[in-house]
Design a protein around this motif. Structure first.
Motif, PDB file in Angstrom:
ATOM      1  N   ILE A   1       0.433  -1.472   0.067  1.00  0.00           N
ATOM      2  CA  ILE A   1      -0.030  -0.489  -0.448  1.00  0.00           C
ATOM      3  C   ILE A   1       0.977   1.068   0.151  1.00  0.00           C
ATOM      4  N   GLY A   2       1.970   0.888   0.847  1.00  0.00           N
ATOM      5  CA  GLY A   2       3.015   2.287   0.623  1.00  0.00           C
ATOM      6  C   GLY A   2       2.960   2.274  -0.542  1.00  0.00           C
ATOM      7  N   LEU A   3       3.723   1.595  -1.324  1.00  0.00           N
ATOM      8  CA  LEU A   3       4.151   1.882  -2.948  1.00  0.00           C
ATOM      9  C   LEU A   3       3.015   2.264  -3.184  1.00  0.00           C
ATOM     10  N   ILE A   4       2.157   2.164  -3.433  1.00  0.00           N
ATOM     11  CA  ILE A   4       0.216   2.991  -4.173  1.00  0.00           C
ATOM     12  C   ILE A   4       0.926   4.228  -4.290  1.00  0.00           C
ATOM     13  N   ILE A   5       0.574   4.446  -2.603  1.00  0.00           N
ATOM     14  CA  ILE A   5       0.532   6.086  -2.117  1.00  0.00           C
ATOM     15  C   ILE A   5       2.175   6.861  -3.200  1.00  0.00           C
ATOM     16  N   GLY A   6       3.476   5.710  -2.997  1.00  0.00           N
ATOM     17  CA  GLY A   6       4.021   6.798  -4.371  1.00  0.00           C
ATOM     18  C   GLY A   6       3.807   6.698  -5.038  1.00  0.00           C
ATOM     19  N   LEU A   7       3.242   6.016  -5.475  1.00  0.00           N
ATOM     20  CA  LEU A   7       2.889   6.372  -7.159  1.00  0.00           C
ATOM     21  C   LEU A   7       1.273   7.054  -7.232  1.00  0.00           C
ATOM     22  N   VAL A   8       0.447   7.180  -6.288  1.00  0.00           N
ATOM     23  CA  VAL A   8      -0.461   7.872  -6.655  1.00  0.00           C
ATOM     24  C   VAL A   8       0.470   9.783  -6.300  1.00  0.00           C
ATOM     25  N   PHE A   9       1.659   9.779  -5.937  1.00  0.00           N
ATOM     26  CA  PHE A   9       1.904  10.892  -5.873  1.00  0.00           C
ATOM     27  C   PHE A   9       2.963  11.161  -6.793  1.00  0.00           C
ATOM     28  N   VAL A  10       2.848  10.576  -7.196  1.00  0.00           N
ATOM     29  CA  VAL A  10       4.222  10.481  -8.768  1.00  0.00           C
ATOM     30  C   VAL A  10       3.074  10.742  -9.843  1.00  0.00           C
ATOM     31  N   ILE A  11       2.021  10.151 -10.018  1.00  0.00           N
ATOM     32  CA  ILE A  11       1.334  10.114 -11.011  1.00  0.00           C
ATOM     33  C   ILE A  11       0.434  12.026 -11.206  1.00  0.00           C
ATOM     34  N   ALA A  12       0.326  12.357  -9.529  1.00  0.00           N
ATOM     35  CA  ALA A  12       0.011  13.811  -9.556  1.00  0.00           C
ATOM     36  C   ALA A  12       0.858  14.821  -9.362  1.00  0.00           C
ATOM     37  N   GLY A  13       2.066  14.395  -9.281  1.00  0.00           N
ATOM     38  CA  GLY A  13       3.543  15.703 -10.079  1.00  0.00           C
ATOM     39  C   GLY A  13       3.063  15.539 -11.615  1.00  0.00           C
ATOM     40  N   LEU A  14       2.848  14.487 -11.970  1.00  0.00           N
ATOM     41  CA  LEU A  14       3.281  14.198 -13.704  1.00  0.00           C
ATOM     42  C   LEU A  14       1.640  15.179 -14.521  1.00  0.00           C
ATOM     43  N   ALA A  15       0.743  14.565 -13.375  1.00  0.00           N
ATOM     44  CA  ALA A  15      -0.461  15.249 -14.065  1.00  0.00           C
ATOM     45  C   ALA A  15      -0.865  16.946 -14.074  1.00  0.00           C
ATOM     46  N   PHE A  16       0.191  16.880 -13.155  1.00  0.00           N
ATOM     47  CA  PHE A  16      -0.309  19.126 -12.631  1.00  0.00           C
ATOM     48  C   PHE A  16       1.202  19.422 -14.461  1.00  0.00           C
TER      49      PHE A  16
END
Lengths: 515, 483
Positions: free
Chosen positions: B204-219
């Motif tokens: 689950i921690g990895l998924i959270i990290g992935l979500v942050f990466v996606i958020a940064g790129l989506a910006f």
């Protein structure tokens, strides 16, 4: 190949000329206008000559063989690289006459707009020539993506034609027309893509032979229906049509009624029925229902109209109701009749819009009330109007009779009730057309502004003459047209029955639905 | 000798970076009056040379450099060509505008050049570290040029807004990267891919990290809900800068998303696909609806670009080779359409001043038929109506979505495209149907007119030769997924 690609030449000739017309410039706008008109007319006549040549096989052309259902004059070229969509063109008995109809009406439209269009003549003629390319290309396309490109591309010139040269509410009508039809089309696009992945090809003959699974057919049929039903138009998605017809310039209405509505019927025949036979059988009662409503309801609506163009627009919806019944009745007479009815309606409705255009050009009013007693000043006009009015009603000897009779005979075999109900449409049709004719043509000429109205001039006679010949020819010698249609329709029905038999169901849709 | 070949894949970037520094010195020490012209011209030359290097020197085969942090493959070459073309066009279109507004400075082309280097590094990033490095090099240059019109309040505001929100997104991205590193102990794409390929449930921690990466790129691609900066920055920034923003950085960011999602995180597709689908739908819908009410054409183009990002993300969500191909085709066509549209916007002047209102286009078909025709072609193309190129871009991403079984996404996408068609048509309506407003000035610059006409011809005649682009994109997509 080695043969001359006549279909491609015919398709793209108008656009090539249109590009050339863009570069005509002169200080004097009248010089530009007259050159552009002449160029556009010549281009459209050349296109008509090719179309006619292919049909009759005159001179250098190969003869269209009416005995076979195969696609003829087939062309094949690379388009999207390997494994992708390809450029394929060809005609069979179903599409041949639609191509002819498009090529036949375009020069008449250009001739009819000769003096009526005074502003931006160059852009107008370019729009019509591009439109001709797209219409002919659509009927010739043998690749489903290529078909879609032409099918939807038609919206662009039509949008411009309605919006720039239309009536007072032209912007509303143009947007409604565009967005309505686009909404239907995009769903069809998704279905096309799904078909591509299922069958691995976009070749139309291959897709016809493919045989999609039943569940998929249902969804695809609905997506295609969304597009074609709007185009036909079927009740209740017909509301764009009266607006578009009323606001469009006369020639725009002619193309709308003459060719664009036929795109829907052609689509049913080319895609829905052969590619999704089980779904077509399943939905036949649904189509019958909508068609019956269309025939009766829109006929009644037409009866109440005060605007001539709107009246004819609603009568188009009613006539197209016959067509959809004919297509889904699925027997030789009904389908041939539906195609014939489309061709006949293409000629008759176009002529009626031109007839309205004649008085509109003189009086700038489409209201029925503005007229009355025109027979006293315009005897030639009254005669022409009467012929087409009676053709619309379905008088024997005119094209309208043949189409309606065949559809009725076919529908009677398929479902007696449907035939009985749409027959009321014929009666109502006679009512509203005769009522219209009486109010406009007969009676005393009481309005002062009508007292100086002029009868048809030579250019207008020239526009109507070919239409009169066509409507009588189709009425008196229908076999000229039914002959080439026959083989293709027979093949269509045979494949349809075979597909249903293979699926283990009977053609009777009620039984299918009840299971 | 043994060290040199390892640098080879990065030669275009290195050349461009060195050229940028030389040009900076040249600008600083050259006589003030001619510096800007000279530097601009040399920047164009440098970009053209870099383009040549990309196409002829580093193309063909896959190679890595700097211990695997930097990769060149067919995909990178394709994207770099797009990025360089976008940057070249942006510099070309800026000259006249900057001179006219009196804000021409030699730093401007150099900043674009450095931003381009950053984008090329992004495209070739094969490691979360080099990814971040390229992204920041790009972003810092972009913040500055957004505020390049220093005396304009709107431009300064745009720059500041972009900077604050951009820094926030970079922070999120970095945070995500650190979490991913914490859970996997690896930041190289190859290493990550190896770990994920073993399979099993992702932590689950990895998924959270992935979500942050996606958020940064989506910006960075301005996908909803990280789009808030886009309209303001697009409206406030000088117009050629907006043109640049709308193409090159988006393309580079898409290259990142594609590579990160499909290469290291490829095995986790079931985890991230739902996120991408959600932001794609939100972007398409917002892009379609919010643009309807706009009166400023730059703002309209901002919402339009948000919508287009949604369509391109559809190809990402498919996560297949066809999906990547769809995105590549989409971006290539989008580049041409947008550059052309902005060339038209840059030509909108009245009495010498720039105008940006959509209503200023009223009656353009009478006063300037050529520009009206060209802009109409772009509008129909952006709306995705055949026979224009934009239709084929959409066709390929929809194909990918249907192939991947994302039917709902595809249906929502086509419905949004109908809504979006309305506002593109509105521009056509204003130009053709409405009574003439006071006519715009006749366009003066030759370069703008040329860009406009060439782009319009490409858009209108793409239908006759689609094969080369489709095949190239297919090969590029294959090279990404092979690596």
């Amino acid at each position: 190949m080695g043969e001359i690609p006549w279909l491609s030449i015919m398709t793209f000739l108008p656009t090539v000329v249109a590009v050339g017309l863009w570069f005509i410039n002169d200080e004097d706008p009248d010089v530009v206008a007259s050159n552009v008109r002449g160029g556009a007319l010549l281009a459209s006549l050349a296109t008509l000559a090719i179309a006619f040549g292919l049909w009759t096989g005159y001179g250098i052309f190969n003869h269209f063989d009416p005995a076979t259902h195969e696609f003829q004059f087939v062309e094949h070229g690379e388009w999207f690289g390997k494994g992708g969509f390809a450029y394929r063109m060809g005609v069979d008995g179903i599409s041949l006459f639609f191509v002819l109809l498009s090529a036949f009406l375009t020069p008449l439209c250009i001739l009819a707009s000769w003096t009526a269009i005074k502003t931006r003549v160059k852009e107008y003629m370019i729009a019509f020539l591009v439109l001709e390319t797209l219409m002919i290309g659509m009927f010739c396309a043998l690749d489903i993506v290529l078909f879609y490109v032409f099918f939807e591309g038609v919206l662009i010139p039509m949008f411009i034609i309605i919006g720039v040269w239309g009536g007072p509410r032209r912007v509303y009508a143009a947007f409604k027309f565009f967005l309505y039809t686009l909404l239907g089309s995009v769903l069809m696009l998704l279905a096309i893509i799904a078909m591509y992945y299922q069958a691995g090809t976009t070749d139309i003959p291959a897709l016809m032979a493919f045989g999609f699974p039943r569940d998929m057919q249902i969804y695809m049929w609905l997506a295609f229906f969304a597009s074609f039903a709007v185009k036909v138009p079927m009740w209740p998605v017909h509301t764009w049509l009266p607006d578009a017809h009323v606001e469009a310039p006369t020639a725009g209405s002619v193309i709308l009624a003459g060719v664009l509505l036929k795109m829907g019927g052609y689509g049913f025949l080319r895609f829905s029925v052969p590619m999704m036979p089980e779904a077509s059988a399943y939905f036949t009662p649904f189509v019958y229902g909508l068609s019956i409503v269309a025939v009766i309801y829109t006929s009644l609506v037409a009866l109440a109209q005060t605007d001539m163009k709107k009246l004819i627009a609603y009568s188009s919806v009613a006539h197209m109701g016959f067509v959809t019944v004919g297509i889904f009745a699925m027997n030789q007479q009904a389908v041939s009749g539906a195609i014939f009815q489309m061709l006949s309606h293409g000629v008759v409705a176009s002529a009626l819009f031109l007839i309205v255009g004649v008085v509109y050009d003189r009086m700038h009013s489409r209201e029925i009330e503005s007229y009355g007693g025109l027979v006293h000043r315009m005897p030639k006009y009254a005669a022409v109007f009467m012929l087409f009015m009676l053709a619309s009603v379905g008088l024997p000897g005119t094209s309208g009779f043949v189409g309606e009779l065949l559809v009725m005979v076919g529908a009677f075999q398929a479902n007696t009730w449907v035939a009985a109900l749409i027959a009321t449409g014929m009666i109502l049709g006679a009512a509203y057309m005769l009522y219209l004719y009486r109010r406009v043509i007969f009676g005393e000429m009481v309005k002062d502004e009508l007292k100086s109205i002029l009868d048809l001039d030579r250019r207008e006679v020239l526009v109507f003459a070919p239409l009169i010949v066509a409507v009588l020819w189709m009425g008196i010698f229908p076999m000229t047209f039914l002959g080439p249609i026959e083989a293709s329709v027979a093949n269509l029905i045979e494949n349809y029955q075979a597909a249903l038999a293979a699926a283990g169901s009977v053609p009777d849709a009620h039984a299918l639905a009840a299971r | 000798m043994a060290d040199l070949p390892i640098m080879m894949p990065a030669v275009p970037e290195m050349f461009l970076a060195v050229a940028g520094m030389v040009l900076l010195l040249l600008g600083a020490f050259a006589p003030a009056d001619g510096a800007e012209r000279t530097v601009t011209k040399l920047t164009l030359v440098a970009m053209a040379v870099a383009l040549g290097l990309v196409v002829f020197v580093v193309s063909g085969g896959t190679a890595t450099a700097f211990g695997g942090m930097f990769i060149t493959d067919g995909f990178a070459v394709f994207m770099k060509v797009l990025v360089l073309l976008g940057s070249l066009m942006a510099v070309l279109m800026s000259r006249e505008y900057l001179a006219h507004e009196g804000i021409g400075r030699f730093e401007y082309p150099v900043l674009i050049l450095f931003a381009t280097v950053g984008m090329m590094v992004m495209v070739s990033a094969n490691n979360l570290m080099s990814l971040y490095l390229g992204l920041e090099l790009q972003s810092l240059c972009l913040y500055v040029i957004a505020a390049f019109h220093r005396d304009s309040l709107r431009s300064s505001e745009a720059g500041l807004k972009y900077f604050v929100l951009g820094a926030l997104s970079s922070g999120m991205l970095l945070y995500g990267i650190s979490i991913v590193y914490g859970y996997t102990g690896s930041i190289g794409f190859a290493g990550l891919a190896e770990q994920f390929a073993i399979g099993g449930q992702a932590e689950i921690g990895l998924i959270i990290g992935l979500v942050f990466v996606i958020a940064g790129l989506a910006f960075k691609v301005s996908a909803v809900p990280f789009h808030m900066w886009t309209p303001d920055v697009y409206e406030g920034a000088p117009t050629p800068v907006t043109a640049f923003f709308s193409v090159a950085p988006k393309i580079a960011a898409f290259a990142l998303i594609l590579r990160v999602m499909l290469d290291p995180f490829g095995p986790l597709i079931e985890e991230w696909r739902q996120i991408i689908v959600a932001i794609a739908v939100a972007s398409m819908a917002l892009g379609a609806y919010a643009a309807i009410a706009q009166t400023n054409i730059k703002r309209l183009m901002a919402y339009s670009s948000i919508g287009h990002v949604g369509y391109a993300l559809m190809g990402v969500a498919a996560g297949t080779q066809d999906g990547v191909r769809g995105v590549l085709i989409y971006l290539a066509i989008y580049l041409v359409m947008n550059i052309g549209t902005f060339a038209c916007i840059l030509s909108m002047r009245r009495h010498g001043d720039m105008v940006e209102g959509i209503d200023d286009l009223a009656g353009l078909s009478a006063s300037n038929p050529r520009m009206a025709l060209v802009l109409t072609a772009f509008m129909f193309s952006l709306a995705g109506i055949p026979w224009f190129a934009g239709f084929f871009g959409k066709l390929y991403v929809f194909m990918a979505a249907i192939d991947a079984g994302l039917y709902t996404l595809a249906i929502l996408g086509v419905l949004a495209s109908v809504v979006a068609a309305y506002y593109y048509l509105r521009i056509v309506k204003i130009m053709y149907f409405d009574a003439a407003a006071e006519p715009l000035d006749r366009p003066t610059g030759r370069s703008l007119g040329l860009v406009m006409v060439v782009a319009a011809l490409l858009v209108a005649t793409f239908i006759f030769y689609p094969g080369p682009l489709v095949n190239r994109a297919g090969e590029a997509a294959a090279s990404l997924l092979a690596g």
